[in-house]
Write a protein that holds these residues in place. Structure first.
Motif, PDB file in Angstrom:
ATOM      1  N   MET A  58      17.207 -32.048 -13.264  1.00 42.75           N
ATOM      2  CA  MET A  58      17.118 -31.113 -14.386  1.00 42.75           C
ATOM      3  C   MET A  58      15.724 -31.167 -15.008  1.00 42.75           C
ATOM      4  O   MET A  58      15.091 -32.222 -15.055  1.00 42.75           O
ATOM      5  N   SER A  65      12.918 -31.349 -17.806  1.00 44.42           N
ATOM      6  CA  SER A  65      12.813 -32.045 -19.082  1.00 44.42           C
ATOM      7  C   SER A  65      12.534 -31.044 -20.201  1.00 44.42           C
ATOM      8  O   SER A  65      12.172 -29.880 -19.942  1.00 44.42           O
ATOM      9  N   TRP A 103      10.617 -27.360 -20.126  1.00 43.14           N
ATOM     10  CA  TRP A 103      11.152 -26.112 -20.661  1.00 43.14           C
ATOM     11  C   TRP A 103      10.174 -25.481 -21.657  1.00 43.14           C
ATOM     12  O   TRP A 103       9.989 -24.262 -21.676  1.00 43.14           O
ATOM     13  N   ALA A 114      13.747 -26.492 -12.313  1.00 43.00           N
ATOM     14  CA  ALA A 114      14.998 -25.963 -12.857  1.00 43.00           C
ATOM     15  C   ALA A 114      15.592 -24.971 -11.871  1.00 43.00           C
ATOM     16  O   ALA A 114      14.870 -24.306 -11.123  1.00 43.00           O
ATOM     17  N   GLU A 132      19.578 -21.321 -14.339  1.00 45.70           N
ATOM     18  CA  GLU A 132      19.290 -21.887 -15.653  1.00 45.70           C
ATOM     19  C   GLU A 132      18.166 -21.129 -16.342  1.00 45.70           C
ATOM     20  O   GLU A 132      18.235 -20.846 -17.546  1.00 45.70           O
TER      21      GLU A 132
END
Length: 291
Positions: free
Chosen positions: A1, A3, A7, A84, A88
């Motif tokens: 995922m 971090s 993002w 990602a 998402e």
């Protein structure tokens, strides 16, 4: 995922002046007209920020699934780097657009100007179809035109309108230099990526014009706003304050005209954002001061 920092980087905070500056200028116009509404200005700013973040995530998603970000020169992309999952990033884009729509609806209700719904829908559609859909217009050299309209004319005139509830020629005139400065951010971004965008099938305006003409276009986008501000002096004398930001244009123009390429243009993008913020603040102050 991915971090939190990734993002945030994916939201491309260095592009946020495109959202902030038009709202500042529109609010400056409203102050000059004697009818500012601070809560409406704040909501307009949030709408603009959410649309900018939304379009950044949408571009990340669309370019990522097409593979046009596989050999990227600029800042990391969430999908292209594999940080990602595409779904998402898509959810982040759609969530940003939805939040912008809800907040925008409060301004529609407050002003009872239902035609703003159409403008808002057009802005979201423009944000998505820049690189999304089967035939994205960003791949057809139309990105700069859309940026001029939706990060220049629409937010400046719209921010002024939701506060004054009047349309004015001054707001339209003031939106032109802001649109040009917003375009300059995209122009230098596409100049940086011109070597990789062409082979990837992304025909941006920089790819169509070629590097030399794109450098000239960038220079025009940075110099014309100062000329327009000076032309407005007979009507709004204090727009002359924008000349204080002129020194900030010298460095990036020199670098671009000197033939900088690839990573060397990342610093130019940062400098362009600083110029955009300084010009926008001075322009807004100049429009707010009345004799």
């Amino acid at each position: 995922m991915a971090s939190l920092n990734q993002w945030v980087a994916g939201a491309r905070p260095r592009t946020l002046p495109n959202a902030i500056v038009p709202v500042m200028v529109g609010t400056g116009l409203a102050i000059g007209e004697g009818s500012p509404s601070w809560w409406r200005a704040v909501v307009a700013l949030l709408v603009a920020l959410l649309l900018q973040i939304g379009v950044n995530y949408a571009n990340d998603y669309s370019d990522g699934i097409r593979g046009t970000d596989d050999q990227r020169v600029g800042p990391m992309r969430l999908v292209g780097s594999g940080a990602a999952a595409p779904r998402e990033v898509l959810a982040a884009a759609l969530g940003s657009f939805a939040a912008a729509a809800v907040l925008g609806l409060t301004l529609v209700i407050a002003t009872r100007a239902w035609w703003i719904l159409l403008v808002g829908a057009a802005a979201i559609a423009a944000a998505w179809f820049y690189t999304g859909g089967k035939s994205p217009y960003g791949y057809r050299a139309l990105g700069e035109l859309a940026v001029f309209v939706f990060f220049g004319v629409v937010p400046v005139v719209g921010t002024a309108y939701v506060q004054t509830e009047q349309l004015s020629w001054t707001a339209l005139a003031a939106s032109v230099p802001i649109g040009l400065l917003s375009c300059s951010m995209l122009v230098v971004n596409n100049l940086r990526d011109v070597v990789t965008d062409g082979p990837a099938g992304k025909r941006t305006l920089a790819v169509v014009l070629g590097a030399t003409r794109t450098r000239t276009l960038y220079t025009a986008c940075l110099t014309l706003p100062f000329l327009i501000a000076l032309l407005l002096i007979p009507f709004t004398p204090f727009t002359a304050l924008t000349v204080l930001a002129a020194p900030l244009a010298i460095g990036p123009i020199r670098t671009v005209l000197a033939g900088a390429t690839g990573p060397a243009l990342i610093g130019v993008l940062q400098a362009t954002g600083k110029l955009q913020m300084a010009y926008g603040l001075l322009f807004a102050v100049g429009l707010a001061i009345t004799l």
